[in-house]
Structures are given as structure tokens and as C-alpha cells.
Design an enzyme around this catalytic site. Structure first.
Site, mmCIF file in Angstrom:
data_model
loop_
_atom_site.group_PDB
_atom_site.id
_atom_site.type_symbol
_atom_site.label_atom_id
_atom_site.label_comp_id
_atom_site.label_asym_id
_atom_site.label_seq_id
_atom_site.Cartn_x
_atom_site.Cartn_y
_atom_site.Cartn_z
ATOM 1 N N THR A 1 -0.755 0.926 6.604
ATOM 2 C CA THR A 1 -0.445 -0.129 5.644
ATOM 3 C C THR A 1 -0.271 -1.428 6.433
ATOM 4 O O THR A 1 0.103 -1.397 7.602
ATOM 5 C CB THR A 1 0.841 0.176 4.843
ATOM 6 O OG1 THR A 1 1.259 -1.006 4.137
ATOM 7 C CG2 THR A 1 1.986 0.607 5.743
ATOM 8 N N GLY A 2 -0.553 -2.554 5.790
ATOM 9 C CA GLY A 2 -0.411 -3.828 6.496
ATOM 10 C C GLY A 2 -1.570 -4.747 6.175
ATOM 11 O O GLY A 2 -2.198 -4.629 5.125
ATOM 12 N N THR B 1 0.848 -1.192 0.000
ATOM 13 C CA THR B 1 0.000 0.000 0.000
ATOM 14 C C THR B 1 0.884 1.242 0.000
ATOM 15 O O THR B 1 1.985 1.199 0.531
ATOM 16 C CB THR B 1 -0.850 0.018 1.294
ATOM 17 O OG1 THR B 1 -1.575 -1.190 1.359
ATOM 18 C CG2 THR B 1 -1.804 1.190 1.330
ATOM 19 N N ARG C 1 -13.293 -7.837 -3.029
ATOM 20 C CA ARG C 1 -12.765 -7.640 -1.669
ATOM 21 C C ARG C 1 -12.268 -6.206 -1.524
ATOM 22 O O ARG C 1 -11.531 -5.700 -2.351
ATOM 23 C CB ARG C 1 -11.607 -8.599 -1.409
ATOM 24 C CG ARG C 1 -10.938 -8.435 -0.021
ATOM 25 C CD ARG C 1 -9.717 -7.530 -0.088
ATOM 26 N NE ARG C 1 -8.951 -7.512 1.178
ATOM 27 C CZ ARG C 1 -7.936 -6.696 1.436
ATOM 28 N NH1 ARG C 1 -7.548 -5.825 0.548
ATOM 29 N NH2 ARG C 1 -7.298 -6.750 2.593
ATOM 30 N N VAL C 2 -12.694 -5.562 -0.449
ATOM 31 C CA VAL C 2 -12.208 -4.223 -0.134
ATOM 32 C C VAL C 2 -11.561 -4.289 1.243
ATOM 33 O O VAL C 2 -12.156 -4.813 2.183
ATOM 34 C CB VAL C 2 -13.364 -3.189 -0.142
ATOM 35 C CG1 VAL C 2 -12.861 -1.813 0.280
ATOM 36 C CG2 VAL C 2 -14.007 -3.125 -1.525
ATOM 37 N N GLY C 3 -10.356 -3.783 1.335
ATOM 38 C CA GLY C 3 -9.641 -3.817 2.617
ATOM 39 C C GLY C 3 -9.800 -2.529 3.391
ATOM 40 O O GLY C 3 -10.796 -1.813 3.257
ATOM 41 N N ASP C 4 -8.782 -2.214 4.193
ATOM 42 C CA ASP C 4 -8.870 -1.048 5.075
ATOM 43 C C ASP C 4 -8.724 0.273 4.347
ATOM 44 O O ASP C 4 -9.242 1.295 4.789
ATOM 45 C CB ASP C 4 -7.749 -1.134 6.117
ATOM 46 C CG ASP C 4 -6.375 -1.024 5.459
ATOM 47 O OD1 ASP C 4 -5.705 -0.002 5.653
ATOM 48 O OD2 ASP C 4 -5.989 -1.958 4.734
ATOM 49 N N GLY D 1 -4.964 -5.681 5.896
ATOM 50 C CA GLY D 1 -6.171 -4.859 5.874
ATOM 51 C C GLY D 1 -7.258 -5.255 6.846
ATOM 52 O O GLY D 1 -7.835 -4.411 7.544
#
Length: 319
Positions: free
Chosen positions: A220-221, A169, A197-200, A223
Site C-alpha cells: 500500500t502507498g 488500499t 489510471r491504474v496504480g500498483d 502506487g
């Protein structure tokens, strides 16, 4: 009233950065920080600076955002991005977007040209067309490396989790001479993720948060772990309780690790211009400029310092 000294901090993702990609990752975050700082030096806004820094990393194949994003299970690029203005808590985000070269630009348009905060998938695409953003064929965002990783992860004995450690990210936070803060974050997500899929990243408070009352952060990391603890907002909460950016970042990262077993990294700037770049993963590429001094690193404890003039000279000569 003294004017605020502008500060920008950028990250190119936490995780594991392979040896052969270290130089490119370092050069990429340095370039992004210098470009964002250039805007701040010309009395530009924090918002403009973080958008420019992130755009620069979206265009750089070393990072998992824009060109060079990882591929979903079907072998396509789907990206998420967010931008936030600390002055009035305005924010714009896009999720699961395809065929867009710079999702961060689209996120800013969502913030400024709609009454909404988050547009997703094909609705985001329609909005991009309405705003005159040209379609970028999906294939042109795919690098050879992303395709190789995708193929490897499809093999029956592969463990995609192994590859998830390379979580590229990108993000930026800044404070401008007016004392306004802003954040921006952009990503291609997780390799071989499910479609949709949607992350953070696109989620306000998780992938980023900015509030002039406390500061700004971009994360970052992993999600899903970041979403569970609402990491960006958690860091600002700790700063509201009186912690320094570094202490707030470490406390929140430590909580994410002990509570949900998640690793990640964050960049933070507070409303008085103190900054931090902290991570619980093995590496995170980061760079910052403050007082015309550039600092950057990848490993824990690594910190190189150059004057901006020196950095700009070597930049124009090619890293």
C-alpha cells in the site's frame, strides 16, 4: 509432518489516518483479520482467507476500496484488485472497474474461470455480468466523505497531493495449515486521478505477490513509486536471499524511499509463518492473528495484543 500453524495479516492502507477515523480503521482491520482467521481455523485455504478479509474491508466505508473508494477526476469510483495463489503462481486481477461492490471477488473469478490474469474496464464489466455478479450502481459506492474530498480537490488552490497521503488500499496475506500462501489487495486508487489510471494494486509483483517457495506480501502507498521498484516481488527477493520478513520489508521500503522518494507500507508472511507489518508513512492500520493471538496497531511501535476469544467477544458486542 506437523501441520502448519495458520497466520493471517491484513492492512487497511498506509498514509495519514485522521484522528476521527482511527477507531473505525482499527476495528475494520481487526474484524477482517478475525474473519480470515476463522476460515483458516476451519482448515480453509489461504486463498479463501485473504479474499474474505479483503471483502470485509471493501464493504467497510473507512477504507479506500469497494464502498468508500475515492473518486476520479470525473467524480466516479474506479477500482483495482488482485489475488494470487502461492501454490502455482496463479493470479487474477481487475483494473479500472466500476459498478462492482467487491472487485476482489471478480479478481478471483478471473483467476479461476479464465485463461487470463488481468481484465480491465469494460471488458471486466462484461465478464462480471457473464459470471452473474449483480451491477451495483456507482453512486451507492460513494460515501459523503469521498465526495467532499473530490470537491475540495477540484478547488483551484487545492493540492490533491496533500490528500494522497491518505492512501487506504486494503490487503491481506496468509499461510494455511497446508503451508500454502496467498495475497489479496484492493483499492479505489488516488483521489482525483485521471480516468483510466491504474496504480500498483492490479499489477502482479507490485501490489502483491505470493509464492510458496518464499512467502506472500501485499503493499500500500504511492502506487507509481511501488510500480517503479516492483515492491512486492522485491520483498520476496530479499527473503529468498535469507532476510526475515521484517528485514526484507524495511530494506525494500527504504530502497523505495531513497531511490524514488516514495512512501508506503507492506504486510508479509514467509513460508514458515513468520510475519511483518512495516511502513514508511506516518501510519498504517494493520492486524494479524497467529497462535490464537490477535495483534493490531496504526502508529509505528504501536501493538495491542488480545486473545482471539476475547477479541471475538468484544466484536460481537460491537467495538
Amino acid at each position: 509432518f506437523g501441520r502448519m500453524k495458520p497466520v493471517i495479516v491484513v492492512h487497511g492502507g498506509a498514509g495519514r489516518i485522521f484522528k476521527e477515523r482511527e477507531e473505525g480503521s482499527r476495528a475494520g482491520v481487526v474484524r477482517a483479520a478475525l474473519q480470515g482467521y476463522g476460515i483458516l481455523k476451519r482448515r480453509g485455504s489461504a486463498l479463501g482467507a485473504v479474499e474474505e478479509a479483503v471483502r470485509s474491508m471493501e464493504d467497510d466505508p473507512h477504507f479506500n476500496a469497494g464502498y468508500g473508494s475515492v473518486l476520479n477526476e470525473k467524480g466516479e469510483v474506479e477500482m483495482d484488485a488482485i489475488i494470487m495463489d502461492g501454490k502455482n503462481l496463479d493470479s487474477g486481477a481487475v483494473s479500472a472497474v466500476k459498478c462492482i461492490a467487491n472487485p476482489i471477488k471478480l479478481a478471483r473469478l478471473v483467476m479461476e474461470k479464465t485463461k487470463h490474469m488481468l481484465l480491465t474496464g469494460c471488458g471486466a464489466h462484461l465478464f462480471a455480468q457473464a459470471m452473474g455478479i449483480p451491477d451495483t450502481p456507482g453512486e451507492t459506492l460513494i460515501t459523503e466523505r469521498s465526495r467532499e474530498r473530490w470537491k475540495k480537490n477540484l478547488e483551484p488552490d487545492s493540492n490533491p497531493e496533500e490528500f494522497q497521503k491518505d492512501l487506504g488500499t486494503v490487503g491481506a496475506v496468509a499461510i494455511d495449515s497446508e503451508g500454502n500462501v496467498a495475497c489479496a489487495t484492493s483499492t479505489g486508487g488516488l483521489s482525483n486521478k485521471l480516468i483510466g489510471r491504474v496504480g500498483d494494486t492490479a499489477c502482479i509483483g507490485s501490489g502483491g505477490y505470493a509464492d510458496n517457495h518464499s512467502g506472500a506480501t501485499s503493499t500500500t502507498g504511492h502506487g507509481e513509486s511501488i510500480m517503479k521498484v516492483v515492491l512486492a516481488r522485491l520483498i520476496l527477493y530479499h527473503m529468498e536471499q535469507g532476510m526475515s520478513p521484517e528485514m526484507a520489508a524495511d530494506t525494500a521500503l527504504d530502497y523505495m524511499k531513497t531511490r524514488v522518494g516514495g512512501l508506503g507500507g507492506v504486510i508479509v508472511v514467509n513460508n514458515s509463518g513468520e510475519w511483518a507489518a512495516r511502513f514508511s508513512t506516518k501510519q498504517m492500520s494493520w492486524a494479524t492473528v497467529k497462535d490464537d493471538q490477535l495483534h493490531y496497531g496504526i502508529y509505528a511501535g504501536e501493538r495491542h495484543t488480545k486473545s482471539v476469544d476475547e477479541a471475538l467477544t468484544s466484536e460481537s458486542e460491537g467495538f
